[in-house]
Design a protein around this motif. Structure first.
Motif, PDB file in Angstrom:
ATOM      1  N   LEU A  26      -2.208  14.391   5.677  1.00 53.42           N
ATOM      2  CA  LEU A  26      -3.110  15.538   6.444  1.00 53.42           C
ATOM      3  C   LEU A  26      -4.662  15.460   6.419  1.00 53.42           C
ATOM      4  CD1 LEU A  26      -4.688  17.556   4.249  1.00 53.42           C
ATOM      5  CD2 LEU A  26      -2.394  17.821   3.206  1.00 53.42           C
ATOM      6  N   ILE A  48       0.742  12.496  16.930  1.00 55.14           N
ATOM      7  CA  ILE A  48       0.376  11.889  15.395  1.00 55.14           C
ATOM      8  C   ILE A  48       1.163  10.686  15.446  1.00 55.14           C
ATOM      9  CG2 ILE A  48      -0.201  14.028  14.275  1.00 55.14           C
ATOM     10  CD1 ILE A  48       2.457  14.439  13.127  1.00 55.14           C
ATOM     11  N   TRP A  98       3.141  18.611   1.056  1.00 52.75           N
ATOM     12  CA  TRP A  98       2.320  18.977   2.044  1.00 52.75           C
ATOM     13  C   TRP A  98       1.518  17.721   2.622  1.00 52.75           C
ATOM     14  CZ3 TRP A  98      -0.943  23.867   0.697  1.00 52.75           C
ATOM     15  CH2 TRP A  98      -1.589  24.447   1.984  1.00 52.75           C
ATOM     16  N   ASP A 145      -4.371  22.458   8.346  1.00 56.65           N
ATOM     17  CA  ASP A 145      -4.094  22.965   6.891  1.00 56.65           C
ATOM     18  C   ASP A 145      -5.167  23.636   6.457  1.00 56.65           C
ATOM     19  OD1 ASP A 145      -1.567  20.887   6.501  1.00 56.65           O
ATOM     20  OD2 ASP A 145      -2.905  20.003   7.718  1.00 56.65           O
ATOM     21  N   ARG A 191      -6.038  12.480   7.964  1.00 60.88           N
ATOM     22  CA  ARG A 191      -6.487  11.884   8.991  1.00 60.88           C
ATOM     23  C   ARG A 191      -6.746  12.699  10.286  1.00 60.88           C
ATOM     24  NH1 ARG A 191      -1.584   8.806   7.332  1.00 60.88           N
ATOM     25  NH2 ARG A 191      -2.278   7.668   5.577  1.00 60.88           N
ATOM     26  N   PHE A 205       9.011   0.107   7.846  1.00 61.41           N
ATOM     27  CA  PHE A 205       7.553  -0.643   7.961  1.00 61.41           C
ATOM     28  C   PHE A 205       6.731   0.099   7.141  1.00 61.41           C
ATOM     29  CE2 PHE A 205       8.271  -0.930  12.907  1.00 61.41           C
ATOM     30  CZ  PHE A 205       9.348  -1.754  12.816  1.00 61.41           C
ATOM     31  N   LEU A 206       5.702  -0.814   6.455  1.00 61.92           N
ATOM     32  CA  LEU A 206       4.726  -0.493   6.020  1.00 61.92           C
ATOM     33  C   LEU A 206       3.357  -0.772   6.551  1.00 61.92           C
ATOM     34  CD1 LEU A 206       4.390  -0.120   2.353  1.00 61.92           C
ATOM     35  CD2 LEU A 206       2.476  -0.769   3.491  1.00 61.92           C
ATOM     36  N   ASP A 220       4.413  20.140   7.160  1.00 59.76           N
ATOM     37  CA  ASP A 220       4.254  18.989   7.945  1.00 59.76           C
ATOM     38  C   ASP A 220       4.744  19.246   9.368  1.00 59.76           C
ATOM     39  OD1 ASP A 220       5.177  16.225   9.099  1.00 59.76           O
ATOM     40  OD2 ASP A 220       5.130  15.553   7.095  1.00 59.76           O
ATOM     41  N   ARG A 245       9.813   4.516   8.652  1.00 61.59           N
ATOM     42  CA  ARG A 245      10.283   4.448   7.183  1.00 61.59           C
ATOM     43  C   ARG A 245      10.469   2.793   6.857  1.00 61.59           C
ATOM     44  NH1 ARG A 245      15.359   7.627   4.720  1.00 61.59           N
ATOM     45  NH2 ARG A 245      15.592   6.560   2.579  1.00 61.59           N
ATOM     46  N   TYR A 279      -1.890  11.379   1.991  1.00 64.29           N
ATOM     47  CA  TYR A 279      -2.907  11.099   3.008  1.00 64.29           C
ATOM     48  C   TYR A 279      -2.761  11.579   4.455  1.00 64.29           C
ATOM     49  CZ  TYR A 279      -5.523   9.157  -0.854  1.00 64.29           C
ATOM     50  OH  TYR A 279      -6.158   8.950  -2.249  1.00 64.29           O
ATOM     51  N   PRO A 306       2.616   8.792  12.382  1.00 67.82           N
ATOM     52  CA  PRO A 306       3.057   8.776  10.971  1.00 67.82           C
ATOM     53  C   PRO A 306       3.773   7.341  10.605  1.00 67.82           C
ATOM     54  CG  PRO A 306       3.907  10.557  11.527  1.00 67.82           C
ATOM     55  CD  PRO A 306       3.474   9.936  12.872  1.00 67.82           C
ATOM     56  N   PRO A 307       3.703   7.004   9.211  1.00 67.76           N
ATOM     57  CA  PRO A 307       4.435   5.827   8.838  1.00 67.76           C
ATOM     58  C   PRO A 307       6.003   5.791   9.222  1.00 67.76           C
ATOM     59  CG  PRO A 307       3.209   6.452   7.174  1.00 67.76           C
ATOM     60  CD  PRO A 307       3.044   7.658   8.175  1.00 67.76           C
ATOM     61  N   LYS A 341      12.551  -1.852   2.460  1.00 61.26           N
ATOM     62  CA  LYS A 341      11.700  -2.910   2.960  1.00 61.26           C
ATOM     63  C   LYS A 341      11.760  -4.054   1.605  1.00 61.26           C
ATOM     64  CE  LYS A 341       8.356   0.018   3.030  1.00 61.26           C
ATOM     65  NZ  LYS A 341       8.940   1.229   2.521  1.00 61.26           N
ATOM     66  N   ASP A 363       0.811  -1.300  -0.003  1.00 64.48           N
ATOM     67  CA  ASP A 363       0.179  -0.114   0.218  1.00 64.48           C
ATOM     68  C   ASP A 363       1.072   1.390  -0.056  1.00 64.48           C
ATOM     69  OD1 ASP A 363      -1.786   2.087   0.385  1.00 64.48           O
ATOM     70  OD2 ASP A 363      -2.791   1.020   2.153  1.00 64.48           O
TER      71      ASP A 363
END
Ligand SMILES: Nc1nc2c(c(=O)[nH]1)N[C@H]1C(S)=C(S)[C@@H](COP(=O)(O)OP(=O)(O)OC[C@H]3O[C@@H](n4cnc5c(=O)[nH]c(N)nc54)[C@H](O)[C@@H]3O)O[C@H]1N2
Ligand SMILES: Nc1nc2c(c(=O)[nH]1)N[C@H]1C(S)=C(S)[C@@H](COP(=O)(O)OP(=O)(O)OC[C@H]3O[C@@H](n4cnc5c(=O)[nH]c(N)nc54)[C@H](O)[C@@H]3O)O[C@H]1N2
Ligand SMILES: [Mo]
Length: 688
Positions: free
Chosen positions: A307, A574, A177, A227, A309, A581-582, A206, A579, A305, A576-577, A51, A16
């Motif tokens: 921004l 927050i 952004w 934002d 959530r 891992f997915l 960010d 690096r 995506y 966020p992902p 990965k 994904d």
């Protein structure tokens, strides 16, 4: 000595991620030895992320699930015994039949739960969709990632479309952004770097000073969920300074007078207070963006995506998606914006998924973002039948869905029948009654779309399935047979499904031959308007939204849990992902876990000092929903007031068996009923 036959097999990365890379797998005597990027695919350009470079480590992982398993211990304890496929399928079919037989509506007590463990159209919602349609199961509203932003694009531009990826290389200004491109959109970053080398200015917006922000010319670290206010203040400045493309506005937009009036209520001073930045930062950003009107230089925006959530995620995306029209950026192929390209793909969804098998039934939809609440709901007029059976594939809800305490409580229900199709014994698999072993991308056929570029990709199996693992499609095919479904569509094999996915819209021989086919799309899709909205215009004002009772005009919508709104929970968190891992995939690949380290909470030095905290302390991160223990890292990547828990770790690897989602809420976004992972207030203290 024997001779080794080495071949290279063309594949597609299933994960994904907007990049959807074309892969080349080297196979020696039936064993995959190396996975690399296809040098002939322009966007992949011969390289893949850290990965996927480790893909063979993941596929041949000693903990791969290789046999069907039946639970023998308590739910969540992770104790299973090996059973045969036949025994498992027979029992699962019998349990489902027992639910379905009760009444015509009862089938809705069965719920599929799946997302993008694989983005493949065949192993995703191919045969599985046919199966659940025939059964009459509840539909799943797949909101967990992108519905707020997706709806925003659809209402504003008309579809999930935008600039073509490759043209970012020619842009002169790029706003990155709500996207950590270096981490989660690496092949876009390659084009952005090209632009930078040709003199483009890159600005990152960010709340975290990401690896991407490090490499941009400027970084604006606004508070999460603000934002929309920033976009309105940018518009304010574009209007006040007349940095506008009036001709474009008149010809190709709808509702400019209304939007203008709203934006004029947002001077930089007002937005700066909301965003936690300075008015000068907003003025400078507007000057850079507005300058492109006079110079004719191409200005591009890449949002991701990240921004959307938050409560106002869709409104924020609507505002940002409106910006290019103000300065006429769409006139050039290197101008405009991109959130998702997925709307460009001519997928033959109905042929693939066969909604006609519903045969007139209209099952309810379960929102995957509120699975925690929904698993705990009793039968009612409102809700319909309580959920009795859950079939999970391509997803790890116990780790990734918000408000885990509720999710865990739901999955623990003794009367819930749970089947999990998986490659590994995830947090979710621990709660299964049956775990069915699934193949990885190296072991099955699939065909792919992308949400970051405009190429169709084909994945050919490189090796035979390991152990007794089967492709998802095969598992649903066999389940269908055990349920007694005799429609010919349940007999179609995976290669046929691959051909079906695009029908005649894509040349399948070419896909077989080179692994990818580029769609023909316009270079500058909206240079002359032609937006795929009902009016054909860029819809600042949406009649469709107004008719649904929403504000037709986008606005700044504050967070559910707005910064400074709670003395008890003063920090915005927050997650966020990470690096390496997915989402929660790859967390169990040791070499990647070592790179990522351990679950951490990043915090600004001032916030740490105020709490007497130091790097390395074990901290208790908590709010009204729960407690998460992890190590603290005082970090220059953090701004004051915001803490960051890079994600998504497996719960069972957490210090107290939880991850960040113990703290996130089931509140939803303004449009699209999406989750609000980054709209979450917490407090942090030292753990004893
Ligand atoms: N390595 C890696 N790659 C991934 C993923 C992963 O987990 N790991 N996840 C994949 C998935 S599922 C998706 S959906 C895509 C896109 O995934 P996204 O989750 O959009 O990922 P990022 O591009 O990292 O963007 C998130 C960025 O948004 C920032 N952010 C958070 N809140 C706000 C906010 O309110 N405003 C603004 N302006 N920024 C905010 C975060 O700090 C972060 O740097 O990436 C995919 N790629
Ligand atoms: N706190 C927090 N939570 C988040 C996010 C966040 O940023 N912060 N991000 C959210 C986002 S954007 C997303 S998209 C979701 C993602 O949530 P999910 O879609 O659940 O993604 P993963 O966690 O990667 O889990 C996918 C699972 O599918 C399995 N899998 C892969 N391929 C196959 C296959 O072919 N067959 C079968 N049966 N299984 C397979 C993998 O082993 C893995 O366990 O998480 C969301 N959750
Ligand atoms: Mo996602």
């Amino acid at each position: 000595m024997y001779s080794v036959t080495t071949t290279q097999v063309l594949g597609a990365c299933p994960h994904d991620c907007p990049d959807t890379c074309s892969l080349l797998t080297t196979v020696a005597d039936g064993v995959a030895t190396k996975v690399q990027g296809n040098p002939k695919h322009p966007h992949t350009a011969g390289f893949v992320c850290t990965k996927v470079l480790r893909y063979t480590e993941r596929t041949y992982h000693p903990q791969r699930l290789l046999h069907p398993l039946k639970r023998v211990g308590a739910k969540g304890a992770g104790q299973f015994e090996r059973v045969s496929w036949e025994a498992a399928l027979q029992d699962i079919a019998a349990r489902l039949q027992a639910i379905v037989r009760r009444s015509p509506e009862a089938a809705q007590a069965v719920v599929p739960y799946s997302y993008a463990g694989t983005m493949g159209l065949v192993q995703g919602e191919g045969m599985a969709a046919r199966f659940f349609h025939k059964l009459g199961a509840s539909l799943l509203y797949r909101t967990i990632c992108s519905t707020a932003g997706g709806e925003a694009l659809t209402y504003t531009l008309g579809a999930k479309v935008g600039m073509r990826l490759e043209f970012f290389a020619e842009s002169k200004l790029i706003l990155i952004w709500g996207s950590n491109s270096v981490t989660s959109n690496l092949h876009f970053w390659r084009y952005a770097q090209k632009a930078k080398h040709s003199g483009a200015k890159l600005i990152c917006i960010d709340p975290r000073r990401t690896e991407t922000a490090d490499k941009c010319d400027e970084h604006i670290a606004l508070l999460p969920g603000t934002d929309g206010a920033l976009a309105l203040a940018l518009m304010h400045e574009l209007i006040k300074n007349d940095w506008l493309d009036h001709d474009y506005l008149v010809r190709y937009t709808l509702g400019w007078d209304l939007l203008r009036e709203r934006a004029l209520q947002w001077p930089p001073e007002r937005a700066a207070l909301v965003c936690g930045i300075t008015p000068e930062q907003i003025r400078a950003l507007a000057a850079d963006y507005g300058a492109c009107v006079a110079t004719g230089q191409a200005a591009a925006i890449r949002i991701n995506y990240g921004l959307q959530r938050v409560h106002g995620g869709a409104n924020a995306v609507r505002l940002i998606a409106s910006l290019p029209a103000l300065i006429g950026a769409w006139r050039q192929r290197a101008g405009g914006m991109l959130l998702s390209s997925s709307g460009a793909f001519p997928i033959q969804k109905a042929v693939l998924q066969r909604p006609d098998l519903l045969a007139g039934r209209t099952p309810r939809s379960i929102n995957m973002a509120t699975i925690g609440n929904d698993l705990l709901r009793p039968t009612s007029k409102d809700f319909g039948p309580a959920i009795k059976a859950l079939i999970v594939y391509d997803s790890n809800p116990v780790a990734i869905a918000p408000e885990s305490a509720k999710v865990v409580q739901g999955f623990s229900r003794p009367d819930l029948f749970t089947v999990v199709l998986e490659q590994f014994q995830t947090d979710t698999a621990d709660y299964a009654d049956y775990i069915l072993p699934a193949t990885t991308q190296l072991e099955h056929w699939d065909v792919h779309a992308s949400y970051g570029h405009t190429d169709v990709l084909l994945n050919q199996p490189a090796i035979a399935p390991l152990g007794e693992a089967k492709p998802n499609a095969q598992i649903f095919r066999e389940l269908a047979a055990h349920m007694g479904y005799t429609e010919p569509c349940f007999a179609e094999d995976d290669l046929t499904l691959c051909r079906t996915a695009y029908g005649n819209a894509v040349n399948f021989d070419k896909l077989l031959d080179q692994g990818f086919v580029t769609l023909t799309t316009k270079e500058a899709p909206f240079a002359d308007g032609n937006f795929p909205t009902p009016s054909g215009q860029c819809e600042f004002f949406s009649e469709r939204l107004a008719a649904l009772g929403f504000d037709g005009l986008p606005d700044h919508v504050p967070n559910h849990e707005a910064f400074n709104s709670s003395p008890q929970y003063p920090l915005a968190m927050i997650s966020p992902p990470a690096r390496n891992f997915l989402n929660s995939t790859f967390v169990n690949v040791q070499s990647l876990r070592e790179l990522q380290g351990e679950p951490l909470l990043e915090m600004h030095a001032l916030d740490a000092a105020a709490r007497g905290l130091q790097s390395g302390d074990t901290v208790r991160v908590f709010n009204q929903r729960g407690v998460y223990l992890c190590k603290l890292k005082i970090s220059p990547r953090a701004r004051t007031g915001v803490v960051y828990g890079l994600s998504v770790w497996w719960r069972k690897l957490g210090l107290n068996g939880t991850n960040v989602n113990q703290l996130t809420s089931q509140n939803l976004t303004d449009l699209g009923a999406g989750p609000t992972f980054y709209d979450c207030l917490v407090q942090v203290e030292k753990a004893n």
